[in-house]
Design a protein around this motif. Sequence first.
Motif, PDB file in Angstrom:
ATOM      1  N   THR A   3       8.836  40.557  -0.360  1.00  0.00           N
ATOM      2  CA  THR A   3       7.676  39.856  -0.891  1.00  0.00           C
ATOM      3  C   THR A   3       8.049  39.094  -2.154  1.00  0.00           C
ATOM      4  N   ALA A   4       7.564  37.856  -2.262  1.00  0.00           N
ATOM      5  CA  ALA A   4       7.715  37.051  -3.471  1.00  0.00           C
ATOM      6  C   ALA A   4       6.350  36.863  -4.103  1.00  0.00           C
ATOM      7  N   LEU A   5       6.254  37.116  -5.387  1.00  0.00           N
ATOM      8  CA  LEU A   5       5.026  36.926  -6.148  1.00  0.00           C
ATOM      9  C   LEU A   5       5.183  35.668  -6.995  1.00  0.00           C
ATOM     10  N   TRP A  28       9.995  36.196   4.631  1.00  0.00           N
ATOM     11  CA  TRP A  28       9.396  36.493   3.325  1.00  0.00           C
ATOM     12  C   TRP A  28       7.886  36.317   3.365  1.00  0.00           C
ATOM     13  N   ARG A  67       0.257  40.018 -13.412  1.00  0.00           N
ATOM     14  CA  ARG A  67       1.304  40.917 -12.956  1.00  0.00           C
ATOM     15  C   ARG A  67       0.720  42.296 -12.665  1.00  0.00           C
ATOM     16  N   SER A  71       0.570  43.529  -8.849  1.00  0.00           N
ATOM     17  CA  SER A  71       1.600  44.526  -8.575  1.00  0.00           C
ATOM     18  C   SER A  71       1.032  45.929  -8.406  1.00  0.00           C
ATOM     19  N   TRP A  74       2.360  48.103  -5.541  1.00  0.00           N
ATOM     20  CA  TRP A  74       3.573  47.589  -4.914  1.00  0.00           C
ATOM     21  C   TRP A  74       4.386  46.797  -5.930  1.00  0.00           C
ATOM     22  N   PRO A  76       6.919  43.553  -6.146  1.00  0.00           N
ATOM     23  CA  PRO A  76       7.481  42.431  -5.381  1.00  0.00           C
ATOM     24  C   PRO A  76       9.001  42.408  -5.498  1.00  0.00           C
ATOM     25  N   ASP A  77       9.654  41.946  -4.453  1.00  0.00           N
ATOM     26  CA  ASP A  77      11.107  41.842  -4.489  1.00  0.00           C
ATOM     27  C   ASP A  77      11.558  40.717  -5.424  1.00  0.00           C
ATOM     28  N   THR A  79       9.839  37.702  -8.342  1.00  0.00           N
ATOM     29  CA  THR A  79       8.701  37.104  -9.038  1.00  0.00           C
ATOM     30  C   THR A  79       9.117  35.723  -9.525  1.00  0.00           C
ATOM     31  N   SER A  99      11.652  43.752 -10.192  1.00  0.00           N
ATOM     32  CA  SER A  99      11.834  42.685  -9.211  1.00  0.00           C
ATOM     33  C   SER A  99      12.654  41.569  -9.838  1.00  0.00           C
TER      34      SER A  99
END
Length: 377
Positions: A3-5, A28, A67, A71, A74, A76-77, A79, A99
């Motif tokens: 996951t990308a935030l 993704w 954030r 978040s 969870w 994110p992988d 940010t 992340s």
Amino acid sequence: MPTALVLTAVSGRVTDDLVASLRAVPGWVVVQRTALDERAWNAARARGGVWSLSVRARVLLAPLWLRHGASHGWVPDATVVTTNPFWLPFVMALRRRRSRLIVLVYDVYPDALLVRRRLPRPALRIVRQMVRVGLQRADAVVALGGRVRDELVRRHGLVQPVHVIPTGSREMLEDIDHESPPDDIAGRLDGRIVITYVGTAGEVHDVAALGRALGRLLDLVPQDVAVVVSARGARARELTAEVRDRPSAYVLPPLTDAEWRWVIRHTDIACVALDRRASLVSVPSKIYPALGAGSVILGVAEPDSDLADIIQRAGCGIVVEPENEEEILLALLRLATKSEERQRFQAAARAASETTTPVALAASWKAVLEVPPEDSD
């Protein structure tokens, strides 16, 4: 699934383009969080409220609550933090992170602020240090152009990867089912060469000479050309002062997404201007939707800028140095009257836009996203 935030203070079309590119990365999932949408920001600008404590506090503190809220439950992988405004990466970088932190740079701050204004020396030192700490603590930095990348490295001593990834808008422009002309110009542009300036006319955009040249062009060929301007920012009045009262000029308020799509898709010649003092610290992102629409680009910029590089590499238009009103007028006349050359430039713009679609940019973003983060301090 990784996951990308994406965190940004104020949303806009550049951020939308970023998210579209990230969502094209295979495998993704992308989550976007924004403190203030563009309409609310523009409304605050219109009433002079962008400097109010409430608006500024909301934007300044955005990364903290964004954030936390995004978040919760969870991690994110990756940010991705955008630098509008410039302190966003600094605030994020001070947080302990698990992340990968990536900073996307549109403009080099505080230098982009200093094109036409002064900051007190103590404030300038503080801002420079804020930016330096934020950039140095990021796992990777992405810039829109190579000259901006080099300036970031030179000014802030960056040693981590600094990538160059452009943006693009062609996918959004192809959504013709969700476009409509602004009421002021519906049916009025048929049979004319449409010249536009759409987007910000801020500190880094040198638009005064361009505005005067557009006004003179309308005096010379009033029946053949229509000028459409939808600009906001500190220098917008410099652009519109010489064209506002001419019958073939249309000065519009900020456009909705549907209106923006229509205007960009009906543009023959798109004007993009960059102040000579900003040539190494800014890349006007408005050039990318113009390329996506297959428009000829008239770039008012120094030859050593990313903007000039993009136009010359693509072969999609003419570059004229800032403040040279006569040369800008000659370039406008040439583009408006020489149809074969205009068509050649338009074909080159469409070809160049193939490299800035979300799918085309996905491979570059994949390489940035999938490098594992370093251990946090």
